[in-house]
Write a protein that holds these residues in place. Structure first.
Motif, PDB file in Angstrom:
ATOM      1  N   GLN A   1      -1.723  12.070  -4.479  1.00  0.00           N
ATOM      2  CA  GLN A   1      -3.593  11.775  -3.615  1.00  0.00           C
ATOM      3  C   GLN A   1      -3.880  10.229  -4.728  1.00  0.00           C
ATOM      4  O   GLN A   1      -5.680  10.369  -4.865  1.00  0.00           O
ATOM      5  CB  GLN A   1      -4.309  13.048  -4.845  1.00  0.00           C
ATOM      6  CG  GLN A   1      -4.120  13.918  -3.976  1.00  0.00           C
ATOM      7  CD  GLN A   1      -4.255  15.125  -4.319  1.00  0.00           C
ATOM      8  OE1 GLN A   1      -4.056  16.080  -5.070  1.00  0.00           O
ATOM      9  NE2 GLN A   1      -5.451  15.828  -3.000  1.00  0.00           N
TER      10      GLN A   1
ATOM     11  N   LEU B   1      -8.530  -0.467   3.934  1.00  0.00           N
ATOM     12  CA  LEU B   1      -7.843   0.236   3.082  1.00  0.00           C
ATOM     13  C   LEU B   1      -8.632   0.997   2.092  1.00  0.00           C
ATOM     14  O   LEU B   1      -8.531   2.472   1.550  1.00  0.00           O
ATOM     15  CB  LEU B   1      -6.494  -0.355   2.166  1.00  0.00           C
ATOM     16  CG  LEU B   1      -5.358  -1.066   3.057  1.00  0.00           C
ATOM     17  CD1 LEU B   1      -4.225  -1.823   1.280  1.00  0.00           C
ATOM     18  CD2 LEU B   1      -4.359   0.396   3.488  1.00  0.00           C
TER      19      LEU B   1
ATOM     20  N   VAL C   1      -8.167   5.287  -6.607  1.00  0.00           N
ATOM     21  CA  VAL C   1      -7.546   3.810  -5.527  1.00  0.00           C
ATOM     22  C   VAL C   1      -7.292   3.465  -7.154  1.00  0.00           C
ATOM     23  O   VAL C   1      -7.909   3.402  -7.951  1.00  0.00           O
ATOM     24  CB  VAL C   1      -8.901   3.066  -4.978  1.00  0.00           C
ATOM     25  CG1 VAL C   1      -8.034   1.878  -4.391  1.00  0.00           C
ATOM     26  CG2 VAL C   1      -8.712   4.418  -3.970  1.00  0.00           C
TER      27      VAL C   1
ATOM     28  N   HIS D   1       0.648  -1.093   0.515  1.00  0.00           N
ATOM     29  CA  HIS D   1       0.075  -0.213  -0.070  1.00  0.00           C
ATOM     30  C   HIS D   1       1.007   0.920   0.343  1.00  0.00           C
ATOM     31  O   HIS D   1       1.514   1.239   1.144  1.00  0.00           O
ATOM     32  CB  HIS D   1      -0.646   0.407   0.936  1.00  0.00           C
ATOM     33  CG  HIS D   1      -1.619   1.597   1.671  1.00  0.00           C
ATOM     34  ND1 HIS D   1      -0.891   2.074   3.033  1.00  0.00           N
ATOM     35  CD2 HIS D   1      -1.950   2.326   0.271  1.00  0.00           C
ATOM     36  CE1 HIS D   1      -2.148   3.399   2.908  1.00  0.00           C
ATOM     37  NE2 HIS D   1      -2.648   3.163   1.328  1.00  0.00           N
TER      38      HIS D   1
ATOM     39  N   ALA E   1      -9.458   4.660   2.573  1.00  0.00           N
ATOM     40  CA  ALA E   1      -9.805   6.065   0.965  1.00  0.00           C
ATOM     41  C   ALA E   1     -10.803   6.932   1.078  1.00  0.00           C
ATOM     42  O   ALA E   1     -10.493   7.605   0.567  1.00  0.00           O
ATOM     43  CB  ALA E   1      -8.681   5.489  -0.253  1.00  0.00           C
TER      44      ALA E   1
ATOM     45  N   THR F   1       0.836   5.417  -0.929  1.00  0.00           N
ATOM     46  CA  THR F   1      -0.146   6.916  -1.939  1.00  0.00           C
ATOM     47  C   THR F   1       0.549   8.138  -1.971  1.00  0.00           C
ATOM     48  O   THR F   1       1.608   8.608  -1.359  1.00  0.00           O
ATOM     49  CB  THR F   1      -1.277   7.947  -0.742  1.00  0.00           C
ATOM     50  OG1 THR F   1      -2.223   6.730  -0.180  1.00  0.00           O
ATOM     51  CG2 THR F   1      -1.741   8.451  -0.729  1.00  0.00           C
ATOM     52  N   ASP F   2       0.541   8.169  -2.960  1.00  0.00           N
ATOM     53  CA  ASP F   2       1.778   9.838  -3.967  1.00  0.00           C
ATOM     54  C   ASP F   2       0.866  10.186  -5.157  1.00  0.00           C
ATOM     55  O   ASP F   2      -0.390   9.725  -5.504  1.00  0.00           O
ATOM     56  CB  ASP F   2       2.477   9.671  -4.454  1.00  0.00           C
ATOM     57  CG  ASP F   2       2.884   8.017  -5.290  1.00  0.00           C
ATOM     58  OD1 ASP F   2       2.567   8.789  -7.017  1.00  0.00           O
ATOM     59  OD2 ASP F   2       2.584   6.593  -4.777  1.00  0.00           O
TER      60      ASP F   2
ATOM     61  N   CYS G   1      -3.891   6.787  -4.167  1.00  0.00           N
ATOM     62  CA  CYS G   1      -3.986   5.021  -3.263  1.00  0.00           C
ATOM     63  C   CYS G   1      -3.792   3.361  -3.635  1.00  0.00           C
ATOM     64  O   CYS G   1      -4.487   3.758  -4.753  1.00  0.00           O
ATOM     65  CB  CYS G   1      -4.989   4.859  -2.161  1.00  0.00           C
ATOM     66  SG  CYS G   1      -4.722   3.422  -1.609  1.00  0.00           S
ATOM     67  N   ARG G   2      -2.696   3.700  -3.802  1.00  0.00           N
ATOM     68  CA  ARG G   2      -1.894   2.178  -4.978  1.00  0.00           C
ATOM     69  C   ARG G   2      -2.364   1.049  -3.650  1.00  0.00           C
ATOM     70  O   ARG G   2      -1.287   0.692  -3.249  1.00  0.00           O
ATOM     71  CB  ARG G   2      -0.974   2.317  -5.800  1.00  0.00           C
ATOM     72  CG  ARG G   2      -1.069   3.360  -6.227  1.00  0.00           C
ATOM     73  CD  ARG G   2       0.637   3.510  -7.183  1.00  0.00           C
ATOM     74  NE  ARG G   2       0.259   4.459  -7.875  1.00  0.00           N
ATOM     75  CZ  ARG G   2       0.251   5.981  -8.183  1.00  0.00           C
ATOM     76  NH1 ARG G   2       0.188   6.354  -6.787  1.00  0.00           N
ATOM     77  NH2 ARG G   2      -0.306   6.763  -9.165  1.00  0.00           N
ATOM     78  N   ILE G   3      -2.888   0.491  -4.047  1.00  0.00           N
ATOM     79  CA  ILE G   3      -2.817  -0.940  -3.408  1.00  0.00           C
ATOM     80  C   ILE G   3      -2.920  -2.140  -4.124  1.00  0.00           C
ATOM     81  O   ILE G   3      -3.204  -2.428  -5.109  1.00  0.00           O
ATOM     82  CB  ILE G   3      -4.519  -1.643  -2.917  1.00  0.00           C
ATOM     83  CG1 ILE G   3      -5.127  -0.504  -1.893  1.00  0.00           C
ATOM     84  CG2 ILE G   3      -4.939  -2.960  -2.596  1.00  0.00           C
ATOM     85  CD1 ILE G   3      -6.272  -0.438  -1.646  1.00  0.00           C
TER      86      ILE G   3
ATOM     87  N   VAL H   1      -6.756  10.926  -0.288  1.00  0.00           N
ATOM     88  CA  VAL H   1      -6.852  10.154  -1.045  1.00  0.00           C
ATOM     89  C   VAL H   1      -8.098  10.695  -2.194  1.00  0.00           C
ATOM     90  O   VAL H   1      -9.287  11.130  -1.999  1.00  0.00           O
ATOM     91  CB  VAL H   1      -7.089   9.293  -0.720  1.00  0.00           C
ATOM     92  CG1 VAL H   1      -7.543   7.483  -1.702  1.00  0.00           C
ATOM     93  CG2 VAL H   1      -5.960   8.603  -0.067  1.00  0.00           C
TER      94      VAL H   1
ATOM     95  N   ASP I   1     -10.621   9.374   3.772  1.00  0.00           N
ATOM     96  CA  ASP I   1      -9.247  10.145   3.288  1.00  0.00           C
ATOM     97  C   ASP I   1      -9.106  11.274   3.110  1.00  0.00           C
ATOM     98  O   ASP I   1      -9.191  11.248   1.068  1.00  0.00           O
ATOM     99  CB  ASP I   1      -8.121   9.653   3.317  1.00  0.00           C
ATOM    100  CG  ASP I   1      -6.485   9.870   3.249  1.00  0.00           C
ATOM    101  OD1 ASP I   1      -6.863  11.839   3.897  1.00  0.00           O
ATOM    102  OD2 ASP I   1      -5.501   9.309   3.519  1.00  0.00           O
TER     103      ASP I   1
END
Length: 262
Positions: free
Chosen positions: A12, A38, A51, A7, A42, A9-10, A14-16, A48, A45
């Motif tokens: 904005q 997660l 995704v 996991h 997301a 986040t960059d 979120c990478r799962i 975020v 947040d």
């Protein structure tokens, strides 16, 4: 667990990432719960705004991990239904209910629950080597994880039954032709394309996207009057957002909008 479900986040986004490549990313219960958490995070947040869900290795997700003692035991009455409600169905619902747009970047085989996990996403990108398999019939099982809900809405009942009755592997190109996939890209371009799409969504009007997602998903189960009422309510809500005001102002001032997700 963090190593099995990566996991980050960059920008904005979120990478799962499912990370059990030796098992084609077949999901354990712990992994499933982590993904659900997660996705809920997301939604909550504000930093975020999109995704991406993907996998490592040759598989996106081979479905639920059936190589466990619990999966092989004869269940007591009610156990199967309860397990599905609290497990596979909760996972698919977490994707459908996530308040941020979710992109599936299908890097390889998506089978069973793994296929439904991908198809529940708002947008589906597939590598050329990806395959989608309604594998349940091969195991003498009924589709789970919302498959009989999702597939007919995406491609109609006849096509859905063909995939579910025969359990044949569907290539990425054929999945795109049927409308299950938004776009097929060369394997080496999948991550780049998913990043570009996600960052474009992250720069959009986040609340408007969330409301649009809710309207489209609900419309499939609604009559016209209910859908029109939901649309009016969504417009009412959205017009209170900063992004809606910015969108209108940018049009009047003939400039590009600068959305902040609020």
């Amino acid at each position: 667990m963090d190593s099995l479900v990566q996991h980050a986040t960059d920008n904005q986004v979120c990478r799962i990432t499912l990370n059990r490549p030796e098992a084609l990313n077949a999901l354990t219960p712990d992994q499933r719960e982590r993904i659900i958490d997660l996705l809920a995070g997301a939604s909550e947040d504000a930093e975020v705004r999109a995704v991406v869900l993907t996998g490592t290795g040759r598989g996106f997700c081979a479905g639920a991990d059936l190589r466990t003692g619990a999966a092989l035991r004869k269940p007591a009455a009610g156990d199967v239904a309860r397990t599905l409600r609290l497990g596979a169905q909760r996972l698919v619902a977490a994707v459908l209910d996530c308040e941020k747009p979710v992109i599936a970047a299908v890097n390889g085989t998506a089978a069973g629950l793994g296929a439904h996990l991908a198809l529940a996403c708002d947008l589906v990108l597939a590598a050329e080597s990806a395959r989608f398999i309604e594998v349940f019939v091969r195991r003498g099982l009924v589709p789970d994880g919302g498959g009989a809900y999702l597939l007919p809405r995406l491609i109609g009942p006849q096509r859905a039954k063909e995939l579910m009755f025969f359990g044949d592997a569907l290539s990425a190109a054929d999945a795109e032709r049927l409308g299950l996939v938004n776009r097929v890209v060369p394997d080496g371009e999948l991550a780049k394309t998913a990043r570009e799409w996600a960052e474009r969504l992250a720069g959009g009007p986040t609340r408007a996207l969330a409301l649009t997602k809710q309207l489209v998903n609900a419309s499939l189960d609604s009559d016209r009057a209910t859908a029109f009422a939901a649309e009016a309510a969504a417009q009412e809500i959205n017009m209170t957002t900063q992004d809606a005001r910015e969108g209108v102002a940018s049009f009047v001032e003939r400039r590009s909008p600068r959305y902040e997700g609020r």
